[in-house]
Scaffold this active site. Structure first.
Site, short mmCIF file in Angstrom:
data_model
loop_
_atom_site.label_atom_id
_atom_site.label_comp_id
_atom_site.label_asym_id
_atom_site.label_seq_id
_atom_site.Cartn_x
_atom_site.Cartn_y
_atom_site.Cartn_z
N HIS A 23 19.07 -36.92 -2.89
CA HIS A 23 18.30 -37.15 -1.67
C HIS A 23 16.83 -36.80 -1.87
O HIS A 23 16.11 -36.59 -0.89
CB HIS A 23 18.91 -36.34 -0.51
N LYS A 83 6.91 -4.07 -3.95
CA LYS A 83 8.33 -3.73 -3.89
C LYS A 83 8.81 -3.55 -2.45
O LYS A 83 9.87 -4.00 -2.09
CB LYS A 83 8.57 -2.44 -4.68
N CYS A 111 0.83 -1.21 0.00
CA CYS A 111 0.00 0.00 0.00
C CYS A 111 0.86 1.26 0.00
O CYS A 111 1.92 1.31 0.62
CB CYS A 111 -0.86 0.04 1.25
N LYS A 137 13.98 -15.30 -8.92
CA LYS A 137 13.73 -14.35 -10.03
C LYS A 137 12.77 -14.98 -11.03
O LYS A 137 11.83 -14.35 -11.47
CB LYS A 137 15.02 -13.99 -10.78
N ARG A 155 5.61 -0.17 -6.22
CA ARG A 155 5.58 -0.91 -4.96
C ARG A 155 4.67 -2.12 -5.02
O ARG A 155 4.73 -3.00 -4.17
CB ARG A 155 5.08 0.00 -3.83
N ASN A 206 -1.84 2.43 5.55
CA ASN A 206 -0.82 1.48 5.12
C ASN A 206 -0.46 0.67 6.35
O ASN A 206 -0.22 1.24 7.41
CB ASN A 206 0.40 2.28 4.61
N GLY A 207 -0.45 -0.66 6.24
CA GLY A 207 -0.14 -1.50 7.40
C GLY A 207 -1.30 -2.40 7.74
O GLY A 207 -2.20 -2.62 6.91
N TRP A 260 -2.70 -2.79 -1.70
CA TRP A 260 -2.23 -4.14 -1.96
C TRP A 260 -3.03 -5.01 -1.01
O TRP A 260 -2.86 -4.93 0.21
CB TRP A 260 -0.73 -4.23 -1.68
N GLU A 316 9.14 -15.31 -9.59
CA GLU A 316 8.37 -14.09 -9.31
C GLU A 316 7.96 -13.34 -10.56
O GLU A 316 6.89 -12.73 -10.58
CB GLU A 316 9.07 -13.19 -8.30
N GLU A 329 18.65 -17.46 -5.73
CA GLU A 329 18.24 -16.15 -6.25
C GLU A 329 17.74 -16.30 -7.69
O GLU A 329 16.74 -15.68 -8.07
CB GLU A 329 19.41 -15.17 -6.14
C1 F6R Z 1 12.67 -10.27 -4.87
C2 F6R Z 1 12.57 -9.16 -3.95
C3 F6R Z 1 12.14 -9.43 -2.56
C4 F6R Z 1 12.87 -8.50 -1.58
C5 F6R Z 1 12.32 -8.69 -0.16
C6 F6R Z 1 13.09 -7.86 0.84
O1 F6R Z 1 13.12 -9.88 -6.12
O2 F6R Z 1 12.82 -8.04 -4.30
O3 F6R Z 1 12.31 -10.77 -2.21
O4 F6R Z 1 14.23 -8.81 -1.62
O5 F6R Z 1 10.98 -8.32 -0.14
O6 F6R Z 1 13.06 -6.52 0.51
P1 F6R Z 1 14.14 -5.50 1.06
O7 F6R Z 1 15.44 -5.88 0.44
O8 F6R Z 1 13.66 -4.16 0.62
O9 F6R Z 1 14.17 -5.67 2.55
#
Ligand code: F6R
Length: 608
Positions: free
Chosen positions: A504, A603, A2, A485, A27, A98-99, A74, A488, A481
């Site tokens: 395993h 984000k 949000c 990627k 975001r 927000n929250g 969101w 997501e 990672e």
């Molecule tokens: C994946 C991604 C998320 C963030 C996670 C933590 O591409 O961006 O997994 O890494 O939400 O966010 P930060 O780094 O802002 O604490």
């Protein structure tokens, strides 16, 4: 997640609100809305979907006003529908939030018993009704807001307007980000300063527990104790924060390509004469790094993966034991910190609710806390003893790319500084690794030149439902990672395994429909990894291997090899991340997904 924008001025502020929301789109959100005060009444527009739908509806209805609040939602409580979109209203009060209000169910029952009628499934709707209920008990608008907020449990930021008081906008910061933007004859609030850059570059960063009254020409802040407090304002160089896609089709691609320059910025001024400048971590860093007997890393998502790579580095290079854990788990379990633990948090945004909560939970038991963060004005930076800013620049794509590789560079600097202070690292080895870091931008350029070759094979993933990513040692978190990627942004299920674990269990999944991606630089484990790849090939699994020449992985039917530049083992995880980013990007483009704003994701994850 949000986003909040609020404005009070002499002009019609709907365009400011909508432009602010557009800048918060990155975001992640699924509906948007705004409320302005006009002619003694609240006028509201709310739309599911994109901010553009809200902009169209607002312009069609002609809603306008000189004071207003706006929101991108969101969804947490209730689907992304018009009824659930913010602002929520109770009579002459409108609220954006927000929250999460954790005790909303009890409050809802209490307010329903008082006769308030709810029109949404959100936790937020209790807030305007509660303020309304408190107003009926007497006192002024701010006093009613204070009494209402005192009854709310959870972490939140609020923006509030009242139709009968068009001269003031109230706001509260209690656990979720909120900044004040200072204009000339107009003032603003937002959950992210980026939203307000078109209208101001002067900001006040609020503290937890602050109550704010915004008038056109005056901002008053009360701290958690109720005392009026003068918080300093900060002037930002707006050009540094400007962000556009330029000629790139997506922010994510732009940010992947920015990595050589971003890494250079992370290093700039932090190394000289083959040594890490320990002061770059803060004035008390030298002492803290000498005393630390253990390192505990806490982070979420991609930042957690960066921490996972650093765990290998801390133990192998600095000779200091290191644990890494996702913050959402750590914060809720009973933990025992070894004596003299240095707490390291990692976060792109510095506003991730779980990482912040974990820091707050454990800080008093640690030797000291250090954060690695991309946003210097963030809450995490302000609440940590020491901070190292990565200088990656604004990252707009939801999928983190340059934030990750710059976090790795920062972590390697920390590992080197720790190793030196602990007496476990020779000057020669430090010089060597510093030189490797300095050489990374050029090597990154070489990897970026592989873009078209990676794009060509991306089509082979487009119709797949599952993928496996393999790595060993410090390349295992790189595989994690890579898998994150891919899932997501392309919505293809992807899992990462340390290659030694294949037999395993996960080997049972391997067949010709499950592509297997491996990161295979020449290192001490390469022969072991190659045996694991043979196990995959023997089950008809199709392999996509990123390897340097020295690794000597041969292409053959069923094994595609992408030739990576040679790179020293220590910094190889940073370089091997990049082809996996490109692969995910191109698969997502082929699948036609929303690359920069993938479904259901945000984000900045400011709720737990
Ligand atoms: C994946 C991604 C998320 C963030 C996670 C933590 O591409 O961006 O997994 O890494 O939400 O966010 P930060 O780094 O802002 O604490």
């Amino acid at each position: 997640m949000c986003g909040i924008v609020g404005a009070i001025g002499e002009r019609n502020i709907t365009d400011v609100l909508i432009e602010g929301l557009r800048r918060l789109e990155y975001r992640g959100y699924d509906s948007a809305g705004l409320a302005v005060v006009h002619g003694g009444a609240i006028e509201r527009e709310r739309q599911p979907g994109k901010v553009q739908a809200l902009a169209d509806a607002t312009h069609a209805s002609g809603v306008s006003g000189q004071i207003g609040i706006a929101h991108t939602r969101w969804a947490t409580h209730g689907a992304p529908t018009q009824d659930n979109a913010h602002p929520h209203q109770s009579g002459d009060i409108a609220v954006v939030h927000n929250g999460i209000i954790e005790n909303y169910e009890a409050l809802r029952e209490q307010l329903q018993a008082e006769g308030y009628v709810f029109t949404s499934q959100t936790d937020t709707e209790v807030v305007p009704h509660l303020i309304q209920s408190e107003l009926k008990k007497g006192g002024d608008f701010m006093a009613a807001v204070r009494r209402a907020v005192a009854q709310l449990h959870g972490a939140f930021a609020l923006g509030i307007v009242r139709a009968t008081e068009p001269q003031r906008l109230l706001a509260v910061r209690q656990g979720s980000p909120l900044v004040v933007g200072l204009g000339i004859g107009e003032n603003f609030i937002s959950s992210d300063q980026l939203a307000l850059l078109p209208v101001t570059n002067r900001f006040i960063y609020l503290e937890e527990g602050d109550f704010i009254e915004l008038k056109r020409d005056q901002v008053t802040i009360w701290d958690a104790s109720g005392a009026v407090i003068a918080r300093p304002s900060v002037e930002l160089d707006a050009t540094v924060h400007a962000s556009s896609k330029g000629t790139y089709k997506h922010y994510m691609l732009k940010e992947i390509y920015e990595q050589p320059a971003a890494i250079q910025r992370t290093l700039a001024g932090r190394v000289s004469n083959g040594q890490v400048a320990i002061d770059a971590f803060g004035p008390q860093a030298a002492e803290l790094l000498s005393k630390a007997k253990h390192v505990q890393i806490l982070a979420c998502g991609t930042s957690y993966h960066a921490g996972y790579v650093a765990k290998y580095w801390f133990e192998a290079i600095a000779g200091v034991s290191c644990h890494v854990e996702v913050a959402s788990e750590f914060r809720y379990r009973t933990t025992v910190l070894p004596a003299d633990t240095l707490l390291v948090t990692i976060s792109q945004s510095g506003e991730t609710a779980d990482t912040l909560a974990a820091l707050r939970e454990v800080k008093s038991r640690a030797l000291g806390s250090l954060c690695i963060c991309n946003v210097p004005t963030s809450t995490l930076v302000r609440e940590s003893d020491l901070a190292f800013i990565t200088h990656a620049g604004p990252e707009i794509g939801v999928a983190s790319t340059k934030a990750f590789t710059t976090q790795l560079v920062a972590l390697m600097l920390l590992v080197l500084a720790t190793g030196r202070r602990q007496g476990n690292l020779t000057a020669e080895r430090e010089r060597d690794i510093v030189a490797q870091l300095a050489g990374l931008p050029t090597l990154c350029d070489e990897v970026l030149a592989m873009d078209q070759a990676i794009e060509r094979i991306a089509a082979e993933f487009g119709d797949k439902h599952h993928t496996l990513f393999l790595g060993r040692g410090a390349q295992y978190p790189v595989a994690m990672e890579g898998a994150l990627k891919l899932k997501e942004i392309s919505y293809i299920h992807a899992e990462a395994y340390p290659a030694g674990e294949l037999k395993h269990g996960p080997l049972a999944l391997v067949d010709q429909d499950m592509p297997v991606v491996a990161v295979a630089p020449k290192n001490d484990l390469i022969d072991k990894l190659k045996s694991n790849l043979q196990e995959v090939r023997a089950r008809a699994g199709v392999l996509y291997v990123f390897a340097d020449h020295a690794a000597d992985v041969r292409a053959e039917p069923g094994i595609k090899v992408f030739s990576m530049p040679s790179v020293a083992d220590e910094v190889a995880p940073i370089l091997y991340t990049i082809p996996l980013q490109l692969l995910s990007y191109h698969v997502a483009v082929i699948k036609g997904t929303d690359v920069d704003q993938p479904r259901n994701l945000a984000k900045s994850v400011t709720v737990e």
